[in-house]
Design an enzyme around this catalytic site. Sequence first.
Site, PDB file in Angstrom:
ATOM      1  N   ARG A 101       0.886  -1.182   0.000  1.00 30.14           N
ATOM      2  CA  ARG A 101       0.000   0.000   0.000  1.00 30.14           C
ATOM      3  C   ARG A 101       0.909   1.213   0.000  1.00 30.14           C
ATOM      4  O   ARG A 101       1.739   1.385   0.901  1.00 30.14           O
ATOM      5  CB  ARG A 101      -0.899  -0.006   1.235  1.00 30.14           C
ATOM      6  CG  ARG A 101      -1.553   1.340   1.484  1.00 30.14           C
ATOM      7  CD  ARG A 101      -2.687   1.270   2.480  1.00 30.14           C
ATOM      8  NE  ARG A 101      -3.829   0.600   1.906  1.00 30.14           N
ATOM      9  CZ  ARG A 101      -5.058   0.653   2.427  1.00 30.14           C
ATOM     10  NH1 ARG A 101      -5.286   1.337   3.533  1.00 30.14           N
ATOM     11  NH2 ARG A 101      -6.058   0.029   1.852  1.00 30.14           N
ATOM     12  N   HIS A 128      -7.267   1.049  -6.485  1.00 26.73           N
ATOM     13  CA  HIS A 128      -7.457   0.160  -5.323  1.00 26.73           C
ATOM     14  C   HIS A 128      -8.172  -1.109  -5.806  1.00 26.73           C
ATOM     15  O   HIS A 128      -9.317  -1.381  -5.457  1.00 26.73           O
ATOM     16  CB  HIS A 128      -8.285   0.893  -4.262  1.00 26.73           C
ATOM     17  CG  HIS A 128      -8.256   0.249  -2.903  1.00 26.73           C
ATOM     18  ND1 HIS A 128      -7.488  -0.859  -2.599  1.00 26.73           N
ATOM     19  CD2 HIS A 128      -8.920   0.563  -1.752  1.00 26.73           C
ATOM     20  CE1 HIS A 128      -7.675  -1.189  -1.339  1.00 26.73           C
ATOM     21  NE2 HIS A 128      -8.539  -0.357  -0.807  1.00 26.73           N
TER      22      HIS A 128
END
Length: 303
Positions: A101, A128
Amino acid sequence: MPRHFLTFQDISREELFKILDEADRMRADRKRQDQLLANKQIALIFEKPSTRTRVSFEVGVNQLGGTPIVLSGNEIQLKRGESPEDTARVLSRYVDGIMIRTFSHSALEEFARHARVPVINGLSDLYHPCQVLADFQTIRQAQIKLENMKLTFVGDGSSNVCHSLMEAVALSGGKMSVICPPVCRPHPDVIEHCAKKGLKVTVSDKWDEMQDTDVVYTDVWVSMGQEGLASQKRSALEAYGLNLQNTEKAKPGHILLHCLPAHKGEEVSADLFEKHAHTIFDQAENRLHAQKALFSLLYANLP
Ligand code: CP
Ligand code: NVA
């Protein structure tokens, strides 16, 4: 070359549906202990905060027989300027896969180019995709056919979640609209990529697009890393919060999805959120099943 999952451009339509079918099997048998990742170490790197991604990946890797190694961005040398390239080359000598991330999507691409093990995007500034695998599983769970649905995203059309939704709808074959102010439109490259795949995303600052919607979707107004723009974004998006009234025109039986965390009173009113809470928390749960299914795609053919 290892198989990465950075965006929906990395998988085919057929693979998307295979992942979703496998995710349904994982959900039906949620405590099953698998051996897919036996003797494999998976690094989970977080340069931004996380609740769902962190816990669902850690639990999922354990359930697949692997060992997760959670690293916060602050405790590794990336934070002190070691390049994504060198970090990827080093980690590839120790681990069998990396979920990361991060901020810059191009730095993530650079990282993946130099990794010798699969890299999974656990959220970048631009995309995402793991979230959207879970979203699509949730849509199917609500008996809505992806191929026929109309999904309307309301709020920050430039968010990573909106971009991944657009690319996933381009693969699955449904319709998609984005209701947003002009300063929060989706990135033109993502619109163009979808158009090449045959999806013309309707982007509008008017609420008319709510008509005939099967899936209403929203995300926070201020994404991680945009704290400096918070007041600008809040004032641009002020008129784009979802509530009981402005969702009335959606199709009867529609669902509301939110990737979470939610800022109630901003992108969604508290009463509307509670009306759809059951679906939203199924959606959060599905992160676990969908990501385990993603590992099946990335690792099933690996030694
Ligand atoms: N939806 C999502 O990715 O949540 P976290 O930021 O808690 O991981
Ligand atoms: N767009 C949000 C998604 C959070 C899961 C963010 O990037 O903060």
